[in-house]
Scaffold this motif. Structure first.
Motif, PDB file in Angstrom:
ATOM      1  N   GLN A 180       0.820  -1.261   0.078  1.00 52.30           N
ATOM      2  CA  GLN A 180      -0.013   0.089  -0.087  1.00 52.30           C
ATOM      3  C   GLN A 180       0.968   1.277  -0.004  1.00 52.30           C
ATOM      4  OE1 GLN A 180      -3.293   0.245  -0.195  1.00 52.30           O
ATOM      5  NE2 GLN A 180      -3.362   2.443  -0.110  1.00 52.30           N
ATOM      6  N   CYS A 181       2.068   1.163   0.726  1.00 49.56           N
ATOM      7  CA  CYS A 181       2.727   2.381   0.979  1.00 49.56           C
ATOM      8  C   CYS A 181       3.422   2.597  -0.547  1.00 49.56           C
ATOM      9  CB  CYS A 181       4.010   2.265   1.987  1.00 49.56           C
ATOM     10  SG  CYS A 181       4.936   3.721   2.274  1.00 49.56           S
ATOM     11  N   LEU A 182       3.941   1.710  -0.936  1.00 50.10           N
ATOM     12  CA  LEU A 182       4.431   1.903  -2.311  1.00 50.10           C
ATOM     13  C   LEU A 182       3.760   2.360  -3.480  1.00 50.10           C
ATOM     14  CD1 LEU A 182       7.226  -1.361  -2.171  1.00 50.10           C
ATOM     15  CD2 LEU A 182       7.594   1.228  -1.616  1.00 50.10           C
ATOM     16  N   SER A 183       2.566   1.687  -3.335  1.00 48.36           N
ATOM     17  CA  SER A 183       1.356   2.078  -4.313  1.00 48.36           C
ATOM     18  C   SER A 183       1.182   3.841  -4.212  1.00 48.36           C
ATOM     19  CB  SER A 183       0.291   1.228  -4.076  1.00 48.36           C
ATOM     20  OG  SER A 183       0.746  -0.027  -4.347  1.00 48.36           O
ATOM     21  N   GLU A 184       1.345   4.193  -2.943  1.00 53.17           N
ATOM     22  CA  GLU A 184       0.947   5.634  -2.705  1.00 53.17           C
ATOM     23  C   GLU A 184       1.995   6.735  -3.225  1.00 53.17           C
ATOM     24  OE1 GLU A 184      -0.194   5.647   1.226  1.00 53.17           O
ATOM     25  OE2 GLU A 184      -2.177   4.844   1.000  1.00 53.17           O
ATOM     26  N   HIS A 185       3.176   6.187  -3.468  1.00 57.01           N
ATOM     27  CA  HIS A 185       4.384   6.818  -3.928  1.00 57.01           C
ATOM     28  C   HIS A 185       4.464   6.752  -5.298  1.00 57.01           C
ATOM     29  CE1 HIS A 185       4.726   7.230   0.621  1.00 57.01           C
ATOM     30  NE2 HIS A 185       5.420   8.247   0.550  1.00 57.01           N
ATOM     31  N   ASN A 186       5.005   8.020  -5.973  1.00 55.63           N
ATOM     32  CA  ASN A 186       5.632   7.711  -7.302  1.00 55.63           C
ATOM     33  C   ASN A 186       6.831   7.100  -7.428  1.00 55.63           C
ATOM     34  OD1 ASN A 186       3.394   9.174  -8.173  1.00 55.63           O
ATOM     35  ND2 ASN A 186       4.449  11.111  -7.959  1.00 55.63           N
ATOM     36  N   ASP A 187       7.717   7.332  -6.592  1.00 55.95           N
ATOM     37  CA  ASP A 187       8.886   6.331  -6.334  1.00 55.95           C
ATOM     38  C   ASP A 187       9.364   6.188  -5.174  1.00 55.95           C
ATOM     39  OD1 ASP A 187      10.079   9.036  -5.742  1.00 55.95           O
ATOM     40  OD2 ASP A 187      10.075   9.474  -7.613  1.00 55.95           O
ATOM     41  N   TYR A 188      10.564   5.534  -5.129  1.00 54.35           N
ATOM     42  CA  TYR A 188      11.163   5.014  -3.452  1.00 54.35           C
ATOM     43  C   TYR A 188      12.451   4.874  -3.791  1.00 54.35           C
ATOM     44  CZ  TYR A 188      10.415   0.318  -4.807  1.00 54.35           C
ATOM     45  OH  TYR A 188      10.176  -1.169  -5.538  1.00 54.35           O
ATOM     46  N   VAL A 189      13.236   4.762  -2.682  1.00 60.42           N
ATOM     47  CA  VAL A 189      14.798   4.348  -2.557  1.00 60.42           C
ATOM     48  C   VAL A 189      14.765   3.439  -1.632  1.00 60.42           C
ATOM     49  CG1 VAL A 189      17.269   4.996  -2.235  1.00 60.42           C
ATOM     50  CG2 VAL A 189      15.529   6.526  -3.232  1.00 60.42           C
ATOM     51  N   ALA A 190      15.323   2.030  -1.659  1.00 63.53           N
ATOM     52  CA  ALA A 190      15.413   1.120  -1.217  1.00 63.53           C
ATOM     53  C   ALA A 190      16.976   0.561  -0.888  1.00 63.53           C
ATOM     54  CB  ALA A 190      14.543  -0.079  -1.451  1.00 63.53           C
ATOM     55  N   LEU A 191      17.568   0.352   0.423  1.00 61.08           N
ATOM     56  CA  LEU A 191      18.703  -0.222   0.782  1.00 61.08           C
ATOM     57  C   LEU A 191      18.704  -1.725   0.527  1.00 61.08           C
ATOM     58  CD1 LEU A 191      21.530   0.228   1.572  1.00 61.08           C
ATOM     59  CD2 LEU A 191      20.625   0.321   3.886  1.00 61.08           C
ATOM     60  N   ILE A 192      19.597  -2.460  -0.154  1.00 62.23           N
ATOM     61  CA  ILE A 192      19.851  -3.664  -0.153  1.00 62.23           C
ATOM     62  C   ILE A 192      21.052  -4.346  -0.107  1.00 62.23           C
ATOM     63  CG2 ILE A 192      19.372  -5.769  -1.804  1.00 62.23           C
ATOM     64  CD1 ILE A 192      16.616  -4.580  -1.074  1.00 62.23           C
ATOM     65  N   SER A 193      21.205  -4.842   1.202  1.00 62.26           N
ATOM     66  CA  SER A 193      22.748  -5.016   1.518  1.00 62.26           C
ATOM     67  C   SER A 193      23.346  -6.566   1.281  1.00 62.26           C
ATOM     68  CB  SER A 193      22.635  -5.110   2.954  1.00 62.26           C
ATOM     69  OG  SER A 193      21.994  -5.869   3.818  1.00 62.26           O
ATOM     70  N   SER A 194      22.570  -7.412   0.684  1.00 65.67           N
ATOM     71  CA  SER A 194      22.926  -8.740   0.468  1.00 65.67           C
ATOM     72  C   SER A 194      22.068  -9.446  -0.332  1.00 65.67           C
ATOM     73  CB  SER A 194      22.880  -9.651   1.735  1.00 65.67           C
ATOM     74  OG  SER A 194      21.517  -9.707   2.354  1.00 65.67           O
ATOM     75  N   GLU A 195      22.277 -10.349  -1.061  1.00 60.92           N
ATOM     76  CA  GLU A 195      21.574 -11.283  -2.006  1.00 60.92           C
ATOM     77  C   GLU A 195      20.404 -11.884  -1.269  1.00 60.92           C
ATOM     78  OE1 GLU A 195      21.561 -15.012  -5.402  1.00 60.92           O
ATOM     79  OE2 GLU A 195      23.493 -14.550  -3.962  1.00 60.92           O
ATOM     80  N   ALA A 196      20.589 -12.371   0.173  1.00 61.84           N
ATOM     81  CA  ALA A 196      19.636 -12.896   0.788  1.00 61.84           C
ATOM     82  C   ALA A 196      18.116 -11.563   1.153  1.00 61.84           C
ATOM     83  CB  ALA A 196      20.147 -13.261   2.201  1.00 61.84           C
ATOM     84  N   GLN A 241       9.405  -1.144 -10.496  1.00 67.33           N
ATOM     85  CA  GLN A 241       9.664  -0.313 -11.619  1.00 67.33           C
ATOM     86  C   GLN A 241       9.777   1.016 -10.968  1.00 67.33           C
ATOM     87  OE1 GLN A 241       8.044  -1.257 -15.811  1.00 67.33           O
ATOM     88  NE2 GLN A 241       6.529  -2.055 -14.250  1.00 67.33           N
ATOM     89  N   LYS A 242       8.984   1.397  -9.665  1.00 61.53           N
ATOM     90  CA  LYS A 242       9.279   2.778  -8.944  1.00 61.53           C
ATOM     91  C   LYS A 242      10.314   2.774  -8.129  1.00 61.53           C
ATOM     92  CE  LYS A 242       4.082   3.526  -8.248  1.00 61.53           C
ATOM     93  NZ  LYS A 242       3.356   3.714  -7.104  1.00 61.53           N
ATOM     94  N   CYS A 298      21.950  12.383  -1.013  1.00 57.42           N
ATOM     95  CA  CYS A 298      21.887  13.928  -1.054  1.00 57.42           C
ATOM     96  C   CYS A 298      22.718  14.580  -2.361  1.00 57.42           C
ATOM     97  CB  CYS A 298      22.644  14.569   0.051  1.00 57.42           C
ATOM     98  SG  CYS A 298      21.807  14.479   1.509  1.00 57.42           S
ATOM     99  N   SER A 299      23.551  13.724  -3.257  1.00 55.53           N
ATOM    100  CA  SER A 299      23.976  14.223  -4.417  1.00 55.53           C
ATOM    101  C   SER A 299      23.233  14.189  -5.563  1.00 55.53           C
ATOM    102  CB  SER A 299      25.057  13.099  -4.630  1.00 55.53           C
ATOM    103  OG  SER A 299      24.660  11.856  -5.223  1.00 55.53           O
ATOM    104  N   GLY A 300      21.839  13.717  -5.195  1.00 49.73           N
ATOM    105  CA  GLY A 300      20.998  13.708  -6.268  1.00 49.73           C
ATOM    106  C   GLY A 300      21.015  12.464  -7.146  1.00 49.73           C
ATOM    107  N   GLN A 301      21.811  11.381  -6.815  1.00 48.54           N
ATOM    108  CA  GLN A 301      21.813  10.105  -7.511  1.00 48.54           C
ATOM    109  C   GLN A 301      20.690   9.290  -6.734  1.00 48.54           C
ATOM    110  OE1 GLN A 301      25.825   8.320  -8.300  1.00 48.54           O
ATOM    111  NE2 GLN A 301      26.789   9.928  -7.308  1.00 48.54           N
ATOM    112  N   GLY A 302      20.336   9.859  -5.388  1.00 51.10           N
ATOM    113  CA  GLY A 302      19.393   9.019  -4.498  1.00 51.10           C
ATOM    114  C   GLY A 302      17.946   9.451  -4.867  1.00 51.10           C
ATOM    115  N   ASN A 303      17.809  10.026  -5.810  1.00 42.72           N
ATOM    116  CA  ASN A 303      16.281  10.522  -6.297  1.00 42.72           C
ATOM    117  C   ASN A 303      15.752   9.641  -7.406  1.00 42.72           C
ATOM    118  OD1 ASN A 303      16.000  12.701  -4.518  1.00 42.72           O
ATOM    119  ND2 ASN A 303      17.384  14.173  -6.156  1.00 42.72           N
ATOM    120  N   ALA A 304      14.936   8.701  -6.999  1.00 41.24           N
ATOM    121  CA  ALA A 304      14.790   7.638  -7.932  1.00 41.24           C
ATOM    122  C   ALA A 304      13.869   8.284  -8.811  1.00 41.24           C
ATOM    123  CB  ALA A 304      13.741   6.615  -6.987  1.00 41.24           C
TER     124      ALA A 304
END
Length: 259
Positions: free
Chosen positions: A176-192, A209-210, A253-259
């Motif tokens: 629901q949360c992801l559906s309500e936002h146009n985009d998001y940033v997620a941290l993925i630290s491992s294959e698991a 895709q968001k 903050c560099s701008g690369q984090g804007n999905a």
């Protein structure tokens, strides 16, 4: 910006606090929890051999704690291991080892690839023995690479990794949360972590895709790009050299984090 903080509960707090101070909306969703392995005869046999190895690779602060807990059970003393070369995957792990009086080397890039480039591993004798303090499924690529070069591996599986029950209960809320936002940033630290993320989205894979995924190391980035090809979805991937709060914040903050 919506940021999905997927770090384990004990390691997520500082990153969340810093981001919230910068008016970033943070959704806490730990993708892994660690369950210590019970003592058994196989683990006892591994500890019996530990003083004879040349190098111990420690993959996380949790591996330090669980490994030291079992060391007490084994009957060995820290003095029996002082002569060994210790490798820590990152600064947090090195600090955890230092609390036990153990010096360690840390790769510049806190990943399996980074550790494999360390001179201490590059210059080992062909018949050298290396112990891994790790969790189930962790650092398999690194161990396989070393074994292909003839190294003898002592595989200490000290804990299991699983998706927390609380996180599984948040599945509908997350969608629901992801559906309500146009985009998001997620941290993925491992294959698991990535596999658990995919399982949570399950029938909502289009939400990938968001996403803009901050991943630790080039190999993990390659795994995500393979997922793109296999599932016919497109999303943004950026590579982190470590999981320090400052590194993540700087990228955002560099701008690369804007999905």
């Amino acid at each position: 910006m919506l940021f999905i903080n997927t770090r384990p509960v004990g390691r997520a707090k500082s990153l969340t606090q810093v981001l919230e101070q910068q008016a970033v909306e943070v959704y806490s969703l730990p993708l892994l929890e660690l369950i210590p392995r019970l003592w058994d005869t196989d683990l006892a046999h591994l500890y019996d051999q530990l003083p004879q190895v040349q190098v111990v690779v420690v993959v996380s602060p949790s591996a330090v704690q669980f490994g030291m807990d079992q060391l007490v059970r084994s009957g060995l003393a820290l003095s029996d291991l002082k002569h060994l070369q210790w490798i820590a995957v990152g600064q947090k792990t090195a600090q955890a080892l230092a609390e036990f009086g153990l010096d360690s080397v840390v790769p510049e890039v806190e990943s399996s690839e980074g550790m494999l480039q360390l001179p201490v591993l590059q210059n080992l004798a062909d018949d050298a023995s290396i112990a891994f303090w790790r969790g189930e499924g962790g650092r398999q690529f690194m161990m396989d690479t070393l074994m292909q070069h003839g190294r003898f591996i002592l595989n200490f599986v000290l804990y299991e990794r699983r998706c927390p029950h609380q996180t599984l209960q948040q599945q509908a809320e997350l969608v629901q949360c992801l559906s309500e936002h146009n985009d998001y940033v997620a941290l993925i630290s491992s294959e698991a972590s990535w596999l658990n993320w995919l399982a949570l989205l399950d029938t909502n894979i289009q939400l990938l895709q968001k996403g803009h995924f901050l991943v630790l190391g080039e190999r993990l980035a390659h795994i995500l790009k393979q997922s793109q090809q296999q599932m016919y979805v497109q999303f943004k991937v950026s590579v982190l050299k470590d999981l320090k709060t400052a590194t993540i914040v700087q990228l955002l903050c560099s701008g690369q984090g804007n999905a």
